[in-house]
Design an enzyme around this catalytic site. Structure first.
Site, PDB file in Angstrom:
ATOM      1  N   HIS A   1      16.308   4.284  53.515  1.00 12.58           N
ATOM      2  CA  HIS A   1      16.405   3.645  54.831  1.00 12.58           C
ATOM      3  C   HIS A   1      17.660   2.779  54.976  1.00 12.58           C
ATOM      4  O   HIS A   1      18.081   2.092  54.057  1.00 12.58           O
ATOM      5  CB  HIS A   1      15.162   2.781  55.080  1.00 12.58           C
ATOM      6  CG  HIS A   1      15.045   1.610  54.141  1.00 12.58           C
ATOM      7  ND1 HIS A   1      15.597   0.375  54.393  1.00 12.58           N
ATOM      8  CD2 HIS A   1      14.433   1.494  52.940  1.00 12.58           C
ATOM      9  CE1 HIS A   1      15.331  -0.456  53.411  1.00 12.58           C
ATOM     10  NE2 HIS A   1      14.626   0.199  52.500  1.00 12.58           N
ATOM     11  N   ASP A   2      18.271   2.885  56.143  1.00 18.65           N
ATOM     12  CA  ASP A   2      19.362   2.007  56.557  1.00 18.65           C
ATOM     13  C   ASP A   2      20.636   2.172  55.740  1.00 18.65           C
ATOM     14  O   ASP A   2      21.508   1.297  55.774  1.00 18.65           O
ATOM     15  CB  ASP A   2      18.922   0.536  56.539  1.00 18.65           C
ATOM     16  CG  ASP A   2      17.715   0.288  57.408  1.00 18.65           C
ATOM     17  OD1 ASP A   2      17.850   0.367  58.640  1.00 18.65           O
ATOM     18  OD2 ASP A   2      16.614   0.037  56.871  1.00 18.65           O
TER      19      ASP A   2
ATOM     20  N   GLY B   1      17.765   1.574  49.561  1.00 12.14           N
ATOM     21  CA  GLY B   1      17.942   1.108  50.933  1.00 12.14           C
ATOM     22  C   GLY B   1      19.176   0.250  51.144  1.00 12.14           C
ATOM     23  O   GLY B   1      19.559  -0.548  50.293  1.00 12.14           O
TER      24      GLY B   1
END
Length: 270
Positions: free
Chosen positions: A122-123, A140
Site C-alpha cells: 500500500h501507498d 508500505g
C-alpha cells in the site's frame, strides 16, 4: 474494437479504452479504468479503483488493486494508479493505498517493468522506467524513483526510499535509504560505488559520472559525518542537477542512508 473472451468476467461499471484485450478467466471489477491498447491476459485480476494507462499488459496470476494488507485499513475508497506501457508479470501483486498514510494511492509510473512474484504494498510510489526484478518485496510507503533497478529477491523496509538511477543488488535487505546514482548490495547493504554501467547507458557523460563519484567519495570516505560531508560537497562542488539531487535526497532522508563499504571500492571510468 475490444477483444474480450466470453470466459472473462468484466463489470459493466468498468471503463475500457479502445483496442483492449481481455483473456479467458480474467476478472475486471467495478470502478476500474483500463486505457487504450491494454492486454489483461488469462487469469489476471483487476480489483476496484484501479486506473491504468495505455498499452499496459497484466500477465496471468497477477492481482492489481487488492485491499491493503494493513490493519489500519478500514474499507475506505483508495486507489492504484498505473502509467503507460507498464508490464506486470505473472503473479505480481499491487495493493491499493490507505487513508491512514495520507496518500490513499499506490502509484506505478510509465515504462516500468514489474517482474513475476513482485509485491508492491500500500501507498508505494514507483517512478518511470523502473525495473523491479522477480520476488522483490516492497513494504508500505516505499518510494522508488525514476530509472532505479531493484535486484531479484530484495526486500525493502517500509518508508524506505530508493533514488534515481540507483541499482540495488539481488537479495538485498533494504533497511536504509539508497541515494541516487549509486550501486549497492552485500550484507548488510552498503554503498559499493556509482552505477557506472547504468549511467553510461542513459547517456551521462564521463565528466558527469566522475563528478558524481567524487561527490560520494567526499560524503563517504573523508572521515566526515553525513551532514558535514554534504556541507563540504555544497561548498566545494559547482552547482549541478546531480549535485543538488544527491544533497536534497540525503537531507530529506527519514531513515538515513546506507553506509559505506568497509573497504573503499574504486570505480574506474574508461
Amino acid at each position: 474494437m475490444n477483444k474480450i473472451s466470453p470466459l472473462a468476467t468484466v463489470s459493466p461499471k468498468a471503463v475500457l479504452g479502445e483496442g483492449v484485450e481481455v483473456g479467458p478467466y480474467a476478472y475486471i471489477d467495478d470502478d476500474v479504468q483500463i486505457g487504450d491498447g491494454c492486454k489483461i491476459l488469462p487469469h489476471a485480476v483487476i480489483f476496484q479503483y484501479v486506473r491504468m494507462g495505455k498499452n499496459c499488459t497484466v500477465y496471468p496470476g497477477a492481482v492489481v488493486g487488492a485491499i491493503p494488507q494493513d490493519l489500519k485499513y478500514e474499507g475506505e475508497v483508495t486507489y492504484v494508479e498505473i502509467g503507460d506501457n507498464v508490464n506486470i508479470r505473472e503473479c505480481a501483486t499491487i495493493n491499493r493505498g490507505t487513508s491512514a498514510s495520507g496518500k490513499g494511492v499506490t502509484r506505478i509510473g510509465s515504462d516500468t517493468l514489474v517482474m513475476s512474484y513482485v509485491h508492491i504494498a500500500h501507498d508505494c510510489t514507483i517512478g518511470d522506467h523502473c525495473i523491479l526484478t522477480s520476488y522483490v518485496g516492497l513494504a508500505g510507503e516505499t518510494d522508488v524513483d525514476n530509472w532505479a533497478i531493484v535486484g531479484g529477491g530484495s526486500k525493502a523496509h517500509q518508508f524506505t526510499h530508493i533514488g534515481k538511477h540507483a541499482m540495488v543488488g539481488g537479495a538485498s535487505k533494504i533497511n536504509k535509504d539508497v541515494p541516487p546514482y549509486v550501486l549497492c548490495g552485500r550484507e548488510p547493504i552498503c554503498y559499493c560505488g556509482v552505477n557506472l554501467v547504468g549511467l553510461r547507458r542513459r547517456g551521462f557523460s564521463s565528466d558527469t559520472i566522475r563528478n558524481i563519484q567524487d561527490i560520494y567519495n567526499t560524503i563517504y570516505y573523508e572521515g566526515l559525518n553525513i551532514s558535514d560531508g554534504c556541507s563540504k560537497v555544497e561548498a566545494g562542488f559547482p552547482q549541478s542537477e546531480e549535485r543538488d539531487e544527491i544533497l536534497t535526497f540525503i537531507r530529506n532522508s527519514k531513515r538515513g542512508i546506507i553506509k559505506a563499504n568497509e573497504i573503499k571500492g574504486k570505480s574506474y571510468i574508461e
